[in-house]
Design a protein around this motif. Sequence first.
Motif, PDB file in Angstrom:
ATOM      1  N   UNK A  89       0.824  -1.225   0.000  1.00 39.56           N
ATOM      2  CA  UNK A  89       0.000   0.000   0.000  1.00 39.56           C
ATOM      3  C   UNK A  89       0.849   1.262   0.000  1.00 39.56           C
ATOM      4  N   UNK A  90       2.050   1.170   0.548  1.00 38.14           N
ATOM      5  CA  UNK A  90       2.946   2.331   0.511  1.00 38.14           C
ATOM      6  C   UNK A  90       3.494   2.543  -0.909  1.00 38.14           C
ATOM      7  N   UNK A  91       3.810   1.446  -1.596  1.00 37.50           N
ATOM      8  CA  UNK A  91       4.454   1.589  -2.907  1.00 37.50           C
ATOM      9  C   UNK A  91       3.455   1.788  -4.043  1.00 37.50           C
ATOM     10  N   UNK A  92       2.190   1.399  -3.830  1.00 37.37           N
ATOM     11  CA  UNK A  92       1.187   1.623  -4.882  1.00 37.37           C
ATOM     12  C   UNK A  92       0.038   2.438  -4.290  1.00 37.37           C
ATOM     13  N   UNK A  93       0.128   3.741  -4.434  1.00 37.28           N
ATOM     14  CA  UNK A  93      -0.902   4.621  -3.867  1.00 37.28           C
ATOM     15  C   UNK A  93      -2.094   4.734  -4.792  1.00 37.28           C
ATOM     16  N   UNK A  94      -3.276   4.878  -4.206  1.00 31.79           N
ATOM     17  CA  UNK A  94      -4.510   4.993  -5.001  1.00 31.79           C
ATOM     18  C   UNK A  94      -5.113   6.391  -4.881  1.00 31.79           C
ATOM     19  N   UNK A  95      -5.561   6.923  -6.009  1.00 33.51           N
ATOM     20  CA  UNK A  95      -6.339   8.163  -6.020  1.00 33.51           C
ATOM     21  C   UNK A  95      -7.722   7.806  -6.567  1.00 33.51           C
ATOM     22  N   UNK A  96      -8.772   8.224  -5.856  1.00 33.70           N
ATOM     23  CA  UNK A  96     -10.127   7.835  -6.235  1.00 33.70           C
ATOM     24  C   UNK A  96     -10.853   8.971  -6.949  1.00 33.70           C
ATOM     25  N   UNK A  97     -12.100   8.669  -7.336  1.00 33.70           N
ATOM     26  CA  UNK A  97     -12.854   9.596  -8.171  1.00 33.70           C
ATOM     27  C   UNK A  97     -13.225  10.901  -7.472  1.00 33.70           C
ATOM     28  N   UNK A  98     -13.756  10.784  -6.263  1.00 35.32           N
ATOM     29  CA  UNK A  98     -14.288  11.966  -5.606  1.00 35.32           C
ATOM     30  C   UNK A  98     -13.249  12.576  -4.665  1.00 35.32           C
ATOM     31  N   UNK A  99     -12.680  13.734  -5.059  1.00 34.33           N
ATOM     32  CA  UNK A  99     -11.601  14.282  -4.238  1.00 34.33           C
ATOM     33  C   UNK A  99     -12.072  14.649  -2.834  1.00 34.33           C
ATOM     34  N   UNK A 100     -13.355  15.001  -2.690  1.00 33.30           N
ATOM     35  CA  UNK A 100     -13.838  15.417  -1.369  1.00 33.30           C
ATOM     36  C   UNK A 100     -13.821  14.285  -0.346  1.00 33.30           C
ATOM     37  N   UNK A 101     -14.002  13.055  -0.837  1.00 34.30           N
ATOM     38  CA  UNK A 101     -13.997  11.920   0.099  1.00 34.30           C
ATOM     39  C   UNK A 101     -12.599  11.587   0.593  1.00 34.30           C
ATOM     40  N   UNK A 102     -11.583  12.204  -0.022  1.00 30.59           N
ATOM     41  CA  UNK A 102     -10.213  11.829   0.335  1.00 30.59           C
ATOM     42  C   UNK A 102      -9.549  12.845   1.249  1.00 30.59           C
ATOM     43  N   UNK A 103     -10.270  13.942   1.525  1.00 30.25           N
ATOM     44  CA  UNK A 103      -9.672  14.982   2.355  1.00 30.25           C
ATOM     45  C   UNK A 103      -9.750  14.580   3.827  1.00 30.25           C
ATOM     46  N   UNK A 104      -8.610  14.652   4.490  1.00 31.35           N
ATOM     47  CA  UNK A 104      -8.555  14.269   5.896  1.00 31.35           C
ATOM     48  C   UNK A 104      -8.154  15.458   6.752  1.00 31.35           C
ATOM     49  N   UNK A 105      -7.175  16.241   6.254  1.00 26.70           N
ATOM     50  CA  UNK A 105      -6.614  17.320   7.064  1.00 26.70           C
ATOM     51  C   UNK A 105      -7.396  18.617   6.932  1.00 26.70           C
ATOM     52  N   UNK A 106      -7.167  19.540   7.870  1.00 27.84           N
ATOM     53  CA  UNK A 106      -7.836  20.847   7.809  1.00 27.84           C
ATOM     54  C   UNK A 106      -7.034  21.844   6.982  1.00 27.84           C
ATOM     55  N   UNK A 107      -5.747  21.553   6.745  1.00 29.17           N
ATOM     56  CA  UNK A 107      -4.975  22.345   5.787  1.00 29.17           C
ATOM     57  C   UNK A 107      -4.370  21.390   4.767  1.00 29.17           C
ATOM     58  N   UNK A 108      -3.952  21.962   3.645  1.00 30.30           N
ATOM     59  CA  UNK A 108      -3.358  21.154   2.579  1.00 30.30           C
ATOM     60  C   UNK A 108      -2.137  20.391   3.098  1.00 30.30           C
ATOM     61  N   UNK A 109      -1.284  21.072   3.880  1.00 30.59           N
ATOM     62  CA  UNK A 109      -0.060  20.356   4.310  1.00 30.59           C
ATOM     63  C   UNK A 109      -0.367  19.274   5.339  1.00 30.59           C
ATOM     64  N   UNK A 110      -1.363  19.534   6.194  1.00 30.04           N
ATOM     65  CA  UNK A 110      -1.755  18.516   7.170  1.00 30.04           C
ATOM     66  C   UNK A 110      -2.291  17.287   6.443  1.00 30.04           C
ATOM     67  N   UNK A 111      -3.066  17.558   5.412  1.00 26.63           N
ATOM     68  CA  UNK A 111      -3.630  16.478   4.619  1.00 26.63           C
ATOM     69  C   UNK A 111      -2.529  15.631   3.978  1.00 26.63           C
ATOM     70  N   UNK A 112      -1.538  16.316   3.429  1.00 26.63           N
ATOM     71  CA  UNK A 112      -0.446  15.627   2.734  1.00 26.63           C
ATOM     72  C   UNK A 112       0.419  14.826   3.707  1.00 26.63           C
ATOM     73  N   UNK A 113       0.480  15.304   4.955  1.00 29.55           N
ATOM     74  CA  UNK A 113       1.332  14.643   5.956  1.00 29.55           C
ATOM     75  C   UNK A 113       0.689  13.384   6.524  1.00 29.55           C
ATOM     76  N   UNK A 114      -0.597  13.207   6.273  1.00 30.43           N
ATOM     77  CA  UNK A 114      -1.324  12.130   6.937  1.00 30.43           C
ATOM     78  C   UNK A 114      -0.717  10.740   6.665  1.00 30.43           C
ATOM     79  N   UNK A 115      -0.436  10.456   5.397  1.00 28.78           N
ATOM     80  CA  UNK A 115       0.122   9.150   5.033  1.00 28.78           C
ATOM     81  C   UNK A 115       1.444   8.852   5.721  1.00 28.78           C
ATOM     82  N   UNK A 116       2.444   9.740   5.530  1.00 28.17           N
ATOM     83  CA  UNK A 116       3.734   9.474   6.178  1.00 28.17           C
ATOM     84  C   UNK A 116       3.661   9.437   7.720  1.00 28.17           C
ATOM     85  N   UNK A 117       2.762  10.230   8.312  1.00 30.33           N
ATOM     86  CA  UNK A 117       2.590  10.159   9.773  1.00 30.33           C
ATOM     87  C   UNK A 117       2.136   8.769  10.180  1.00 30.33           C
TER      88      UNK A 117
END
Length: 283
Positions: A86-114
């Motif tokens: 799962x780390x080496x093959x990342x998935x991006x899905x159709x609806x971008x809104x369902x994939x947002x986790x963080x309250x800022x863009x950088x927090x969102x991007x940090x979620x996986x590596x955290x």
Amino acid sequence: MQKDYIKLKNVEYIYRSDFAEETDVKALDNISLEISKGQFVVVIGRNGSGKSTFARLLNALLIPTEGFVYIKGMNTKDNKNLWEIRRTTGMVFQNPDNQIIGTTVEEDTAFGPENIGIPPDEIRKRVDEALKTVGIYEFREHPPHLLSGGQKQRVGIAGILAMKPDCIILDEATAMLDPVGRKEVMKVLEMLNGEGITIIHITHHMEEAVKADRVIVMDNGKIQMDGTPSDVFQNVEAVKKMGLDVPQSIELLYELNKRGFDFPLDVLDFDKVAELVKKAVNG
Ligand code: ADP
Ligand code: MG
């Protein structure tokens, strides 16, 4: 080039029904294929043909009912491989809104590596780098839900890049985007592919398919065609029979042929189309 970087061997996937009155669905039927490292693969096929099931098998979100899926030699049936797959093959899905986790863009991007326990200063570095790569760095402190669709999908890709993947799988990730957003995402994918990342892009947009090294056409749980874009799309009637369009350049030549011309149908470039038409008209 590692040829069997991704390998499917006689893969079948059946959705089992929980209810007696419903029947099981065989979504994938005896699929065998190999994808080389660094390939840009587009997967097309009508709704229900098995594309999403295929994508989920590559990411070990689903495990084949029969047969095997290997990612860099790792069998997806072996639980100890799941995190690495799962780390080496990342998935991006159709609806971008369902994939947002963080309250800022950088927090969102940090979620996986955290989530995989990367140390904070390394995360910082990876997040900045990923956001710069997808061209969203200037929005790093913005709330993701205020971005455009294309920007949101680029944030989604950044979140995967921060995990240092070698393959990105996109399941109709451009379907909800406007033409500008689609172009933004394609540009990022082409750039990442240029850096050696394998791309597997499921789409309904033929102008995206023509950018691929390889087009796989699915229908009824099977691979019906597999080749370069011009190899595949010159079979205009077969492609249309599967409920799909062909790229505009080929459509144009095909329509002209119906009116008495005899153009080759493997032409993806409009300058080439113009040249052929000019020659035919001027004799
Ligand atoms: P595509 O992405 O090409 O539209 P899918 O892989 O989603 O195709 O679906 C393939 C087949 O499996 C379809 O017949 C679909 O109805 C069925 N299917 C997909 N997901 C499920 C599910 N969770 N349960 C039962 N059947 C499913
Ligand atoms: Mg789907």
